[in-house]
Design an enzyme around this catalytic site. Structure first.
Site, PDB file in Angstrom:
ATOM      1  N   GLU A   1       0.810  -1.216   0.000  1.00 29.81           N
ATOM      2  CA  GLU A   1       0.000   0.000   0.000  1.00 29.81           C
ATOM      3  C   GLU A   1       0.843   1.266   0.000  1.00 29.81           C
ATOM      4  O   GLU A   1       0.479   2.260  -0.634  1.00 29.81           O
ATOM      5  CB  GLU A   1      -0.957   0.005   1.199  1.00 29.81           C
TER       6      GLU A   1
ATOM      7  N   HIS B   1     -11.041  -5.306   8.698  1.00 25.99           N
ATOM      8  CA  HIS B   1     -11.886  -5.090   7.520  1.00 25.99           C
ATOM      9  C   HIS B   1     -13.031  -4.129   7.796  1.00 25.99           C
ATOM     10  O   HIS B   1     -13.880  -3.943   6.937  1.00 25.99           O
ATOM     11  CB  HIS B   1     -12.464  -6.419   7.020  1.00 25.99           C
TER      12      HIS B   1
END
Lengths: 351, 402
Positions: free
Chosen positions: A77, A146
């Site tokens: 990322e 999540h």
């Protein structure tokens, strides 16, 4: 005898209005339209190309625009954000996807130390037209990492704009605006709303955006339900429960106005305060944990600016100050209609 | 803007293409030489070809003497700049200066290997490289003066702002190269970092991204042996930093970082290969930070004088001077003219950094976004009002104190 849904479908057919469109479809269409309008718009991230994203938000983009404009990256990322910054420096308009809220944390240094600061560091010589899409928040029974509500980290970082739509039309409008913006935008997508539907015409939204026919949504909160007795201020995933609570309150004879913040940065003090000054009572609803949060900031701003119009202290309904819970605990954590109604009840109505 | 629609080209194809020219295996191409490439010995004599540390496919042509003379002029200026800046710190004109004293050959070569249109992404110790690239020395030093976090327009000279967070800038270089490649431009990016920085996660991500997308990036690692106080042995167990390249599928090379001849030869070839589509390369320059990390550091706490003296004997200026004098290139007149050029730059720095810069408090709010938000406008007005009020009351306060 017909069901309510059948009756609604029959009414919609009779009106020949637009077909229901999902929040996800609005986002995909916004990216595709932006890519058609500007060759410099590129979309990349993890699993966004062949797969079309784990939530299918980038579905079909590689097929239409080719592997140079929509591509998968290595699984890193910080690399995605850092490379996007360089591409934005060199004339492109990257739209990148962080697969889940908590998976964006490895990129935090790039976001906080460079994306947010480059314009200031170069006294405006380097602009970064860059959109970081972050599917966020819970309500989907997701496992750990999540379901985080990470908006406060970005909102607290000067130099980042933070958008978070709650309606299908805003999903389209705000994403087009984010891609068109010369400032970096962290675009927070409430993942539980991806499959929500509204009867809106994407064609109309597209032509309105292209013609500049509608005022910018950036920096403008929306009164999504008018009312006179109290104001609920919410954003992103908290807007649907806020609206449901207002609906329930109406049955009890209380007229509750709901304001959808839409863009946390820039924040629309004017619309929020106008509503609270009118109603005299306010509840801020957000899914994120409440301590040192966006909800705290909104509460403080309203208190400072509307004190003399308030009949009761501004209250918050937020997540608890705990790591986002495991799926079986989620329903106790999420701010729901009952908790919002209970809080509304406590706004000193007897005074 | 138009993005070329030609196929991006697989990694193996372009690497294989690059290797074909050298007639060696991909592994031999990617692995650095044993030891290091050195062309000019420490006493300033040109080494014969078989003593330059090269191996098949790793032979480097020697740049012409006039190029070396021009590079030496830059070394002289670079050394003067380093010493002038350190003096300006002692005089309180600069807040801090991480000097590249001893690393001038790396600084000069990293700028000279690039063309107009190429990009450089430097670190905080690369001020001399940025100046050599053409940015006004005073603008380069502004970042250390305390009135601006930047100092120059990166687009004007295609130089990133000297980066403080380690290796984060490598990824920016990767992105610039990626955008250029998508448009079919032949831009090369030189992305710079130090030995300690190779332990950072972004070093890995930048090298991997550049290799996977086959981007024209030359990663240039100045191994000056210390990350503040921590020696290289505590950063890595790899045989060398250049060996890290092979894991990413790119070529790595090791070069004597105090030998400007070898640096120019190795970097020129790396830039040429990258421009021709070889994909990224990694060059490790073996050098030494002759002074402390900054003026705030005390190097005697972690290294001994004998080590420093051993490196002083390898000084990049001395050995180049000996070579150019012996070659008849560096006459007394030329040497005097270089010294004058260096003094001129030093004077420019002294004059440019001597005055108090005029600063506008409203600049605090002006550049956070392309347009200030309503909240920033409110805060800007608050500060303007506060300053106006303190200006009104200041004389009274002073009177009270006396």
């Amino acid at each position: 005898m017909t069901t309510v849904a059948e009756a609604a479908a029959a009414r919609a057919a009779a009106n020949a209005g637009p077909e229901p469109v999902t929040f996800a479809k609005a986002l995909t269409t916004a990216m595709a339209d932006a890519m058609r309008a500007d060759d410099g718009v590129v979309v990349f991230g993890e699993d966004v190309a062949t797969l079309g994203g784990v939530f299918r938000i980038t579905d079909g983009l590689q097929k239409e625009f080719g592997a140079q404009r929509c591509f998968d990256t290595p699984l890193a990322e910080s690399g995605i954000v850092g490379m996007a910054l360089g591409m934005a420096m060199n004339g492109l308009r990257p739209v990148i996807e962080m697969q889940f809220d908590a998976f964006a944390y490895p990129a935090f240094e790039q976001i906080a130390s460079h994306v947010a600061k480059m314009h200031n560091r170069t006294r405006g010589k380097v602009t970064l037209p860059l959109v970081i899409r972050v599917p966020y928040a819970g309500g989907i029974g997701g496992v750990e990492h999540h379901c985080d509500s990470s908006e406060a980290y970005y909102a607290h970082t000067p130099g980042l704009k933070v958008f978070t739509p709650s309606s299908v039309a805003d999903a389209y409008r705000l994403l087009r605006e984010a891609i068109a913006s010369d400032d970096p935008v962290v675009f927070m997508e409430p993942k539980k709303l991806y499959w929500s539907k509204e009867a809106v015409s994407l064609e109309t939204l597209r032509s309105e955006f292209d013609a500049g026919a509608t005022p910018r949504a950036e920096g403008r909160a929306a009164v999504v339900r008018p009312g006179t007795d109290a104001t609920i201020i919410a954003y992103g995933p908290a807007v649907p429960p806020a609206l449901a609570a207002a609906e329930a309150a109406a049955l009890e004879g209380r007229s509750v106005e709901v304001v959808d913040v839409r863009t946390i940065v820039p924040f629309d003090d004017e619309t929020v305060c106008a509503s609270v000054r009118k109603t005299g009572r306010a509840v801020v609803v957000a899914e994120a944990q409440g301590f040192a949060s966006v909800a705290s900031e909104i509460t403080a701003r309203v208190q400072e600016r509307c004190f003399h119009s308030l009949a009761a202290p501004v209250r918050r309904v937020t997540g608890f100050d705990i790591p986002f819970p495991a799926p079986k605990f989620e329903h106790w954590y999420l701010p729901g209609v009952d908790r919002i109604l209970d809080t509304l009840d406590e706004l000193q109505w007897e005074d | 803007m138009t993005i070329s629609v030609s196929s991006p080209g697989g990694g193996e194809t372009s690497l294989a293409e690059a290797v074909k020219n050298f007639g060696i295996s991909i592994e031999d191409y990617m692995l650095p030489v044993h030891g290091q490439i050195q062309i000019l010995s420490e006493d300033g004599t040109m080494l014969p070809e078989d003593r330059r540390g090269s191996s098949p496919g790793h032979q480097y042509p020697v740049p012409p003497d006039e190029e070396l003379l021009a590079a030496y002029r830059r070394l002289v200026i670079g050394r003067r700049v380093n010493d002038q800046n350190s003096a300006l710190v002692r005089q309180g004109r600069l807040a801090v200066y991480p000097s590249s004293h001893g690393q001038e050959a790396c600084q000069v070569a990293s700028a000279l290997c690039l063309r107009d249109g190429d990009w450089m992404f430097p670190t905080y110790r690369d001020a001399v490289a940025v100046m050599t690239r053409g940015v006004d020395p005073v603008d380069v030093m502004t970042i250390f003066r305390g009135d601006w976090h930047g100092g120059y327009d990166p687009h004007a000279h295609q130089v990133g702002i000297q980066s403080t967070p380690l290796t984060t800038q490598l990824l920016h270089g990767v992105g610039v190269a990626h955008a250029a490649k998508l448009r079919g431009e032949d831009t090369v990016v030189l992305a710079m970092c130090g030995d300690g920085a190779t332990s950072e996660g972004d070093f890995h991500e930048a090298l991997n991204f550049a290799a996977v997308f086959q981007l024209p990036v030359v990663f240039f690692v100045q191994n000056n042996q210390y990350a503040i106080s921590v020696p290289l042995a505590h950063q890595t167990a790899a045989p060398s930093l250049a060996h890290k390249a092979v894991g990413y599928g790119m070529a790595g090379e090791r070069v004597d970082g105090n030998d400007i001849v070898a640096l120019l030869a190795v970097l020129d070839r790396a830039v040429t290969l990258a421009r021709a589509g070889s994909g990224p390369l990694l060059v490790e320059a073996n050098t030494y930070r002759m002074q402390a990390h900054t003026n705030a550091d005390d190097a005697t706490r972690y290294r001994n004088q004998a080590e420093v003296e051993a490196w002083a004997a390898k000084d990049p200026l001395n050995r180049m001077r000996h070579y150019l004098r012996a070659a008849g290139q560096l006459t007394d007149d030329v040497e005097a003219s270089f010294a004058r050029d260096a003094e001129e730059v030093a004077q420019h720095l002294r004059e440019g950094l001597s005055g108090e810069p005029e600063i506008d408090p409203q600049d605090l709010f002006r550049y956070v976004f392309t347009e200030p938000t309503p909240q920033l406008r409110e805060q800007a007005a608050f500060l303007a009002d506060e300053i106006a009020r303190s200006a009104d009351t200041a004389p009274a306060d002073l009177a009270k104190e006396h």
